[in-house]
Design an enzyme around this catalytic site. Structure first.
Site, PDB file in Angstrom:
ATOM      1  N   TRP A   1       6.079  -7.036  -5.957  1.00 48.96           N
ATOM      2  CA  TRP A   1       5.651  -5.642  -6.556  1.00 48.96           C
ATOM      3  C   TRP A   1       6.569  -5.211  -7.522  1.00 48.96           C
ATOM      4  O   TRP A   1       6.218  -4.429  -8.194  1.00 48.96           O
ATOM      5  CB  TRP A   1       5.395  -4.770  -5.172  1.00 48.96           C
ATOM      6  CG  TRP A   1       4.014  -5.275  -4.581  1.00 48.96           C
ATOM      7  CD1 TRP A   1       4.036  -5.895  -3.411  1.00 48.96           C
ATOM      8  CD2 TRP A   1       2.749  -5.453  -5.010  1.00 48.96           C
ATOM      9  NE1 TRP A   1       2.778  -6.221  -3.115  1.00 48.96           N
ATOM     10  CE2 TRP A   1       1.861  -5.729  -4.073  1.00 48.96           C
ATOM     11  CE3 TRP A   1       2.167  -4.567  -6.317  1.00 48.96           C
ATOM     12  CZ2 TRP A   1       0.504  -5.750  -4.151  1.00 48.96           C
ATOM     13  CZ3 TRP A   1       1.003  -4.736  -6.489  1.00 48.96           C
ATOM     14  CH2 TRP A   1      -0.032  -5.333  -5.401  1.00 48.96           C
TER      15      TRP A   1
ATOM     16  N   ASP B   1       9.640   2.677  -5.164  1.00 51.34           N
ATOM     17  CA  ASP B   1       8.214   2.602  -4.733  1.00 51.34           C
ATOM     18  C   ASP B   1       8.336   2.061  -3.176  1.00 51.34           C
ATOM     19  O   ASP B   1       8.862   1.044  -2.740  1.00 51.34           O
ATOM     20  CB  ASP B   1       7.541   1.163  -5.231  1.00 51.34           C
ATOM     21  CG  ASP B   1       6.354   0.755  -4.864  1.00 51.34           C
ATOM     22  OD1 ASP B   1       5.874   1.345  -3.877  1.00 51.34           O
ATOM     23  OD2 ASP B   1       5.876  -0.274  -5.442  1.00 51.34           O
TER      24      ASP B   1
ATOM     25  N   LYS C   1      -1.515   2.173   3.197  1.00 52.44           N
ATOM     26  CA  LYS C   1      -0.987   1.247   4.343  1.00 52.44           C
ATOM     27  C   LYS C   1      -0.502   1.949   5.407  1.00 52.44           C
ATOM     28  O   LYS C   1      -0.862   2.098   6.678  1.00 52.44           O
ATOM     29  CB  LYS C   1       0.356   0.491   3.756  1.00 52.44           C
ATOM     30  CG  LYS C   1       0.084  -0.649   2.730  1.00 52.44           C
ATOM     31  CD  LYS C   1       0.818  -0.620   1.505  1.00 52.44           C
ATOM     32  CE  LYS C   1       0.191  -1.360   0.488  1.00 52.44           C
ATOM     33  NZ  LYS C   1      -0.445  -2.809   0.689  1.00 52.44           N
TER      34      LYS C   1
HETATM   35  N1  PMP Z   1       3.618  -1.490  -4.420  1.00 49.17           N
HETATM   36  C1  PMP Z   1       3.581  -2.080  -3.245  1.00 49.17           C
HETATM   37  C2  PMP Z   1       4.865  -2.238  -2.581  1.00 49.17           C
HETATM   38  C3  PMP Z   1       2.340  -2.719  -2.807  1.00 49.17           C
HETATM   39  O1  PMP Z   1       2.355  -3.167  -1.537  1.00 49.17           O
HETATM   40  C4  PMP Z   1       1.300  -2.260  -3.485  1.00 49.17           C
HETATM   41  C5  PMP Z   1      -0.078  -2.597  -2.851  1.00 49.17           C
HETATM   42  N2  PMP Z   1      -0.204  -3.734  -2.051  1.00 49.17           N
HETATM   43  C6  PMP Z   1       1.283  -1.809  -4.885  1.00 49.17           C
HETATM   44  C7  PMP Z   1       2.458  -1.316  -5.015  1.00 49.17           C
HETATM   45  C8  PMP Z   1       0.047  -1.427  -5.425  1.00 49.17           C
HETATM   46  O2  PMP Z   1      -0.740  -0.375  -5.093  1.00 49.17           O
HETATM   47  P1  PMP Z   1      -2.218   0.067  -5.449  1.00 49.17           P
HETATM   48  O3  PMP Z   1      -2.952  -1.230  -4.838  1.00 49.17           O
HETATM   49  O4  PMP Z   1      -2.542   1.089  -4.726  1.00 49.17           O
HETATM   50  O5  PMP Z   1      -2.181  -0.014  -6.867  1.00 49.17           O
END
Ligand code: PMP
Length: 363
Positions: A102, A171, A195
């Protein structure tokens, strides 16, 4: 239907109590006789919800007065673009601490808008967070970006980095509201909600006021923190239902005792699984260094990455209604996510199954 135990990494389980509340207010929101889905976003009803949800965020995280709380469309990845678009103009360069998939994605997105300095040596095997003394931080960076919990690799920061005055951007998509955080140590905190705090499509963004008013001219208004802050997150029609869900989840956390209680439960739940892994003589194997093992996402392998055995484990788990345990395709194996809404009893059920599976198959 018998009870399902959902260990999915996201969209993840929501608390049963929240579903009951949502069901009750679905067609009659706040006594209006209609659903929030058909209510104007410029009505007193929505203004109140917008404020209530901001207030509960502020209470839970003790957000200081000089931080704005924003609800923005586009989920976590929307903010991968918003971060550089709003912040990189100061020096044109930004530091990214890449500790998993990520944060790597966030860095890749930022490259579209400026120079990105990778603070750590490149790797495709994420199992650790190198000691901060080895980090290649650029004092000229507009900001330093971290991902406090790597959802796929199961790596969670156990410290807040010292960035020597450069704004720290985090994040927190997959460990938001799982423990107390000193917000004043961060310039910006953001995360998708699906989450720990709600449903997909919405990002919660907490931004220090002095970091506003520096967006790149090309920044779309919809991602512009300053424009959205001036509009109190009602710049356009917000994803109101997602904000309603987030509010109900956060109020549920508050009723249960707030973030200290969530942290206590997260410790208990994750220890139940990690202890079994540790006591299995290598039958179960968690690749991540102990000090940074995530309390939210627990990836592990079985029998030295024996894919047939892992398949059998998953099949047996499904038969017991223990679902969404398959590891992400990047790392394989098994991943148990133990977010706020997953109960201790559910994790105990999984732990019991892991013990039995071990007894049956260990050589
Ligand atoms: N950052 C992290 C740590 C994530 O786990 C995720 C999604 N699994 C995201 C960003 C991306 O989020 P989204 O799917 O809402 O764009």
């Amino acid at each position: 239907m018998s009870k399902i135990h959902n260990f999915g990494a996201g969209p993840a389980k929501l608390p049963e109590e929240v579903y009951d509340i949502l069901k009750n207010e679905f067609t009659n929101f706040d006594g209006t006789g209609i659903s929030l889905l058909e209510t104007s976003h410029r009505s007193p009803t929505y203004f109140k919800l917008n404020k209530d949800v901001q207030d509960v965020v502020r209470r839970l995280l003790n957000v200081p007065d000089n931080y704005k709380i924003l609800f923005l469309s586009g989920g976590g990845q929307g903010q991968f673009a918003a971060v550089p678009l709003n912040l990189i103009s100061r020096t044109g360069t930004a530091d990214y601490v890449v500790t998993g998939t990520w944060s790597a994605k966030a860095a890749k997105e930022a490259k579209k808008y400026g120079k990105v300095n990778l603070v750590l040596p490149a790797t495709d095997r994420y199992v650790d967070i190198p000691d901060q003394s080895t980090w290649n931080l650029d004092p000229n960076a507009s900001y330093v970006h971290i991902c406090t919990n790597e959802t796929i690799h199961g790596i969670e920061f156990d410290f807040i980095p010292d960035t020597k005055g450069v704004p720290l951007v985090a994040d927190m998509s997959s460990n938001f509201m799982s423990k107390k955080v000193d917000v004043s140590k961060f310039g910006v905190i953001y995360g998708g909600a699906q989450k720990n705090i709600g449903t997909a499509g919405i990002a919660l963004v907490i931004v220090r006021e002095d970091l506003l008013n520096q967006a790149l001219p090309i920044c779309p208004s919809i991602l512009d923190w300053t424009a959205n802050s001036k509009a109190d997150s009602i710049l356009n029609t917000p994803p109101m239902f997602a904000i309603q869900v987030m509010g109900r989840v956060l109020q549920w956390i508050e009723r249960l005792g707030g973030l200290d209680r969530m942290a206590e439960l997260a410790n208990k739940k994750s220890s139940l699984i990690y202890d079994i892994i540790e006591q299995s003589n290598g039958f179960y194997y968690a690749p991540v260094a102990k000090n940074v093992r995530s309390k939210m996402n627990i990836p592990f392998r079985i029998g030295k990455a024996d894919e047939a055995l892992e398949k059998e484990f998953l099949k047996g788990a499904e038969a017991l209604n223990l679902i969404q345990l398959k590891g992400h395709r990047d790392v394989g194996g098994i991943r148990a996510s133990t977010y706020n809404a997953v109960t201790v009893e559910e994790v105990e059920t999984l732990a019991k199954y892991m013990k039995e599976f071990y007894k049956k198959h260990a050589k």
